[in-house]
Design an enzyme around this catalytic site. Structure first.
Site, PDB file in Angstrom:
ATOM      1  N   HIS B 266       0.842  -1.198   0.000  1.00 39.53           N
ATOM      2  CA  HIS B 266       0.000   0.000   0.000  1.00 39.53           C
ATOM      3  C   HIS B 266       0.883   1.256   0.000  1.00 39.53           C
ATOM      4  O   HIS B 266       1.710   1.456   0.880  1.00 39.53           O
ATOM      5  CB  HIS B 266      -0.873  -0.055   1.260  1.00 39.53           C
ATOM      6  CG  HIS B 266      -1.894   1.026   1.340  1.00 39.53           C
ATOM      7  ND1 HIS B 266      -1.673   2.216   1.983  1.00 39.53           N
ATOM      8  CD2 HIS B 266      -3.158   1.095   0.851  1.00 39.53           C
ATOM      9  CE1 HIS B 266      -2.762   2.973   1.899  1.00 39.53           C
ATOM     10  NE2 HIS B 266      -3.675   2.317   1.216  1.00 39.53           N
ATOM     11  N   GLU B 318      -4.086  -0.732  -3.450  1.00 44.91           N
ATOM     12  CA  GLU B 318      -3.666   0.673  -3.623  1.00 44.91           C
ATOM     13  C   GLU B 318      -2.142   0.742  -3.523  1.00 44.91           C
ATOM     14  O   GLU B 318      -1.573   1.532  -2.770  1.00 44.91           O
ATOM     15  CB  GLU B 318      -4.339   1.541  -2.548  1.00 44.91           C
ATOM     16  CG  GLU B 318      -5.844   1.301  -2.478  1.00 44.91           C
ATOM     17  CD  GLU B 318      -6.571   2.109  -1.407  1.00 44.91           C
ATOM     18  OE1 GLU B 318      -5.899   2.687  -0.546  1.00 44.91           O
ATOM     19  OE2 GLU B 318      -7.810   2.164  -1.453  1.00 44.91           O
ATOM     20  N   CYS B 414      -9.799  10.294   3.375  1.00 49.28           N
ATOM     21  CA  CYS B 414      -8.441  10.586   3.834  1.00 49.28           C
ATOM     22  C   CYS B 414      -7.782  11.703   3.030  1.00 49.28           C
ATOM     23  O   CYS B 414      -7.009  12.499   3.566  1.00 49.28           O
ATOM     24  CB  CYS B 414      -7.580   9.327   3.753  1.00 49.28           C
ATOM     25  SG  CYS B 414      -7.604   8.505   2.150  1.00 49.28           S
TER      26      CYS B 414
END
Lengths: 649, 649
Positions: B266, B318, B414
């Site tokens: 990630h 991600e 976020c």
């Protein structure tokens, strides 16, 4: 059948002599059928056991144990049996026939008293029959076994399996239909539609045709049947990750079939359905259905088909996406979809006698279908991408479906036996006829006998096609016979010429919709057709963003590919010099005997690059020679990069 | 700090005057902070309610109700508060400060007696504290609130939140560590590591630094902590689709950090961790950790970074993938990852004083980070691809993460507050210093005051950078002050020149590792730096297969993009004429005032194409003019295609 239509020349009357199709047919006979028999009997080392035969044994009461495998595991046995039937049609083999008879006996024992036949439900979930059409493939498995039964009956004259499957079809007919006490469903995976037409053709019993039509007509109606049955069975799913809200498009149930404008959803489901639609349309002279078939054909082949004849642009739902969306490296292009496109193409050809159908049939056969099997017939691709870089395929989740080497077998083993049944019956794609015409659709060293008005002509094709552009056709007769011989002039061919008994004949006057038609009284004549087969560079429609600035190399019906084995790695850095000359060579020792193509190209000189990730320095090109091999035989010499589309200067 | 290192000039001492960064900073102040306040208080229409403030109210006993939102919802409040703190540092705003004080009071009330602070666990699962670090972000949320506390204390001198978070950090310190009665875990999402270093720096208490080091050192050890805690809590998962067998790489826990060779997993987790590693390495002079930081920096920026400074090549996790795997259309390139790369770059710069770090910092800031926010500060991108074709993004599952228009807010929000806190503190990225040197890292109309040996100099930058190549730096002193002024010569700049008080100075002799260093007794001097900023065509390393045969347009630090709005659709069919001249123009009325670039190009003439899907016909090209705009401001004029990389002739 009207004279506007065609049907295959009976497979019994066809003899393959030599060349690529004959070799692949022989490979199926000598290697694939025995290998797949081992697979079905769990005799292959290092592969997931199929358990398919064992499931039948358990259902028949011969063995104890649990059902294992996919809910559609029975269909692998059916497809194997269908391939065996085609095989026995052309090449009698008492040992193989005995084995098939034994399996048919087993299938008979596995059938329930009311005609029900599906080992998953018989063994594992007898109370769940017919209540989960969306997921559970009962009608699909029945369809495949019906196809096997028809093929086996035609091949051997033995009607045991045919009787079994007629009883099964009768049971299905008693369960589904417009009557109030019947289910209003249709298959979660299409297949039975075209199988029922075959059963109708061989039996003459119209209820089978009508049931096929019912399934076709029912799809897409409101309310959505698969949601209805899901609610009725208590919202229980078969697949743990099954999403009941899955788009109706996946099942081609987003609209009634006659209103569907574009190929959509799971590609194999779609193409089986379109094939079934063409069958039903023809058998019922249903013009609106023919229109829908044409529309879906056009969308499939003119907007959503890879140059290899592959379809299914995404792994998600193994599906069609949108027009011109044809990514090369993440393509799904399942082997079964190429096989299914061959089915659809032949049905459209038989409906409309246009060469464009045969063009696609040939393209899908020689490229996207053949690529599914290794040279030795023992390794298979399920997914057939047009560009592979192993470290990308191994590391990117959006490439998770891409295998960089052919596999021994699959947990979901639909493709290998599907390709086997196509290649075992390939003779029936070569010639088509009606009462006045004989169509030569595929060129392949072979012979056949056809009758017109009770008189027989023998047709002998001599050719090294697809490697050579010359086709000699000899028409042997005992007396003058009048019929039309229609020779396909492939869509890829820009220059063809024809001699009849040594005399040049002007082709253009004879040619109509992709076929040169010669009507005469035949009497031991010889035709020499030359369909010029230069190496061509092919461009994609500029709407196909993945192929812009790229070319594919094609010669005749064969699409070529570059492999790392011949050309080094980083094939994305190779630019074909499109103005340079191509050199072809038949290499008899390579990959079973293929014509290879050499050309001048450039490649970015990676050693001249600074090593920076981004830079304003110019890229330097080296002149290189490239060598291309037919796409279908890639990955027979180890793992490595491959690409069909090449950048061009 | 040694003179080999640097630290930011205190944000308090920096005044932004004008130009792009000042405008974005002002946008955050005037629009983003109020807008996000509305979001956190569920006052935005047509968006999923955040519930973040309400969660604190429930935890504090002021409201009744259930926790809603992500398990890390608290962090949105923390990041907003941190942005507010930076904002108050430069621009006092009593009303905003009062609002912040009220929220801090609320946070204090939500804290448990032992110092515990996390509304999810307090309200919803109090018995599950600390037993699911892998999924539940407790340490991540604590880290963000610590960062907010430090920023707020520095901004206002008020230590209420700092005290709250010290109590919280002390609780964490009592739970985690090498002692036998403590947990041996580390965060499922890194963040607290760099926060604890900030807390150490502001408090001087070494246990916070040591705890950060403990988390860094613990990661990657055997047995895998996240599996161990999962087994210990009865194999219960927080996320329904959470796969406990997820690759350890996702969490950067596949090896001890000092043994990690490539950026992995990630991207935001990774880059936060690398930032924390750089902090710990510096504060503990840990050479092996510095080595690891360099290695991971090099891999990130020289093998796995988009030209926009974006990272994360795949939506799956991600995450980083493999070297040179940089697909443009399916890029994840989360806004947070670009923000995190700015953090990492600044830390490396402060460790090693090399211009290459500032180059990447600038690149990520002006391109991959700024692109996350709309011109009006009210719409946001989470994902920042380098190529978008809306109908592809809307229809292809492997593009499911790509939004073709910026969103009002996100369920997982976020990115917007992360970008807000970066831009609110952007002044602290412009200048760095140590006891002998002042570094100008970013050029931006601004002024600052720095002290050397107790004497103060005022530094005034006048420039229209990044649109203009001229930077005037005035050094105002009351008397002669000796220090080194280090002016960054960007890596993208091939020709720079410098005048001191009107006299040309030879730059090459002064320049070292990307900075021109002028050591002298300063006394009201004026420097004119010209960093030539022609339009450049940039190539990618030929290992990047997606960019072969393509160029990107760059001018100064700004990466450009073509939009459908200016150039029509099917941008994949455009070829830049690389030998043609570029014309630049500052358009004050366009997109907040930007320099646009026009150039000659070619485009495939789609109207000249037959319409066939595949054909041997040649493609015809039309001459066209193209217009490029800065990548960061794409999609402010409606939905449409966009591409950074252009084919070239």
């Amino acid at each position: 059948m009207t004279k506007d239509e065609l049907e295959s020349v009976d497979l019994k009357k066809i003899k393959l002599i030599g060349g690529l199709l004959a070799e692949k047919n022989k490979l199926v006979r000598e290697q694939v059928i025995p290998y797949q028999w081992q697979a079905l009997n769990d005799e292959l080392a290092d592969t997931e056991p199929s358990h398919a035969i064992e499931n039948f044994k358990i259902a028949a009461g011969r063995s104890k144990g649990e059902f294992h495998g996919m809910v559609f595991q029975d269909s692998d046995v059916a497809k194997w049996l269908e391939a065996v039937a085609y095989q026995l049609t052309s090449n009698p083999d008492p040992k193989l026939e005995k084995r098939a008879d034994e399996i048919i006996n087993l299938i008979g024992e596995a059938q329930e008293d009311d005609g029900y036949l599906n080992t998953y439900f018989t063994v594992k979930e007898p109370e769940m029959k017919w209540n989960n059409l969306a997921e559970c493939h009962e009608l699909y498995c029945a369809g495949h076994m019906i196809e096997a039964a028809v093929a086996y009956y035609k091949a051997t004259g033995k009607d045991k399996l045919l009787s079994i499957m007629k009883r099964n079809a009768d049971l299905i007919d008693s369960k589904f239909g417009p009557e109030t006490d019947k289910l209003k469903g249709y298959p979660g995976h299409q297949e039975i539609e075209l199988a029922l037409i075959k059963l109708y053709q061989v039996s003459g019993e119209k209820r089978y045709r009508d049931l096929a039509k019912y399934f076709i007509d029912q799809r897409g109606k409101e309310p959505f049947y698969f949601t209805k049955e899901w609610e009725e069975r208590g919202k229980i799913n078969h697949w743990p990750d099954f999403n009941q809200k899955r788009e109706r498009k996946y099942y081609q149930a987003h609209a009634p079939v006659r209103e569907q404008k574009a190929a959509a959803g799971h590609a194999v489901r779609a193409l089986y359905m379109y094939s079934g639609m063409a069958d039903v349309a023809r058998e019922s002279a249903d013009q609106s259905l023919i229109e829908a078939c044409r529309r879906l054909w056009n969308n499939t082949t003119k907007k959503q088909m890879y140059i290899t004849g592959g379809t299914g642009s995404t792994v998600q739902g193994e599906a069609f996406t949108i027009d011109y969306d044809l990514p090369n490296d993440t393509a799904y292009t399942e082997t079964c979809a190429a096989v299914a496109l061959v089915f659809f193409a032949q049905r459209m050809l038989h409906l409309e006698k246009k060469g464009e159908y045969a063009d696609v049939m040939e393209k899908a056969l020689y490229n996207g279908a053949l690529s599914g099997m290794s040279e030795d017939g023992k390794r298979f691709f399920y997914v057939n991408p047009l560009e592979v870089k192993p470290e990308i395929a191994d590391n990117r989740h959006d490439h998770r479906h891409v295998r960089t080497v052919r596999q021994k077998w699959f947990g979901c083993a639909c493709c290998p036996p599907n390709l086997a049944r196509l290649l075992a019956s390939i003779g029936s794609y070569i010639y088509s006829q009606n009462e006045e015409e004989l169509y030569l659709n595929l060129y392949s060293e072979s012979k056949t006998k056809v009758e017109f008005d009770g008189d027989e002509a023998e047709i002998i094709q001599r050719t090294d096609y697809p490697w050579d552009e010359n086709v000699e056709v000899e028409i042997k007769t005992e007396k003058e016979i009048e019929f039309t011989l229609a020779l396909r002039i492939p869509g890829w061919c820009k220059e063809a010429s024809l001699e009849m008994n040594g005399e040049q004949i002007e082709l253009s006057e004879l040619t109509e919709a992709g076929y040169a038609k010669i009507k005469r009284n035949w009497n031991n004549d010889k035709i020499n057709l030359k369909i010029k087969m230069p190496v061509e560079t092919v461009y994609a429609n500029p709407e196909v963003r993945e192929d812009i600035n790229k070319v594919a190399i094609q010669r005749g019906p064969i699409v070529y590919a570059l492999e790392e084995k011949d050309n080094g790695d980083n094939l994305a850095a190779v630019y074909l010099n499109v103005s340079a000359e191509f050199k072809t060579q038949f290499e008899s020792d390579l990959l079973g005997g293929i014509t290879t193509i050499k050309a001048d190209a450039y490649k970015i000189d990676e050693s001249a690059w600074s090593g920076e990730l981004y830079s304003t320095e110019k890229l330097e090109l080296n002149e290189i020679k490239i060598k291309a091999v037919p796409y279908y035989c890639w990955n027979n010499r180890g793992e490595g990069e491959m690409t069909v589309w090449l950048k061009s200067n």
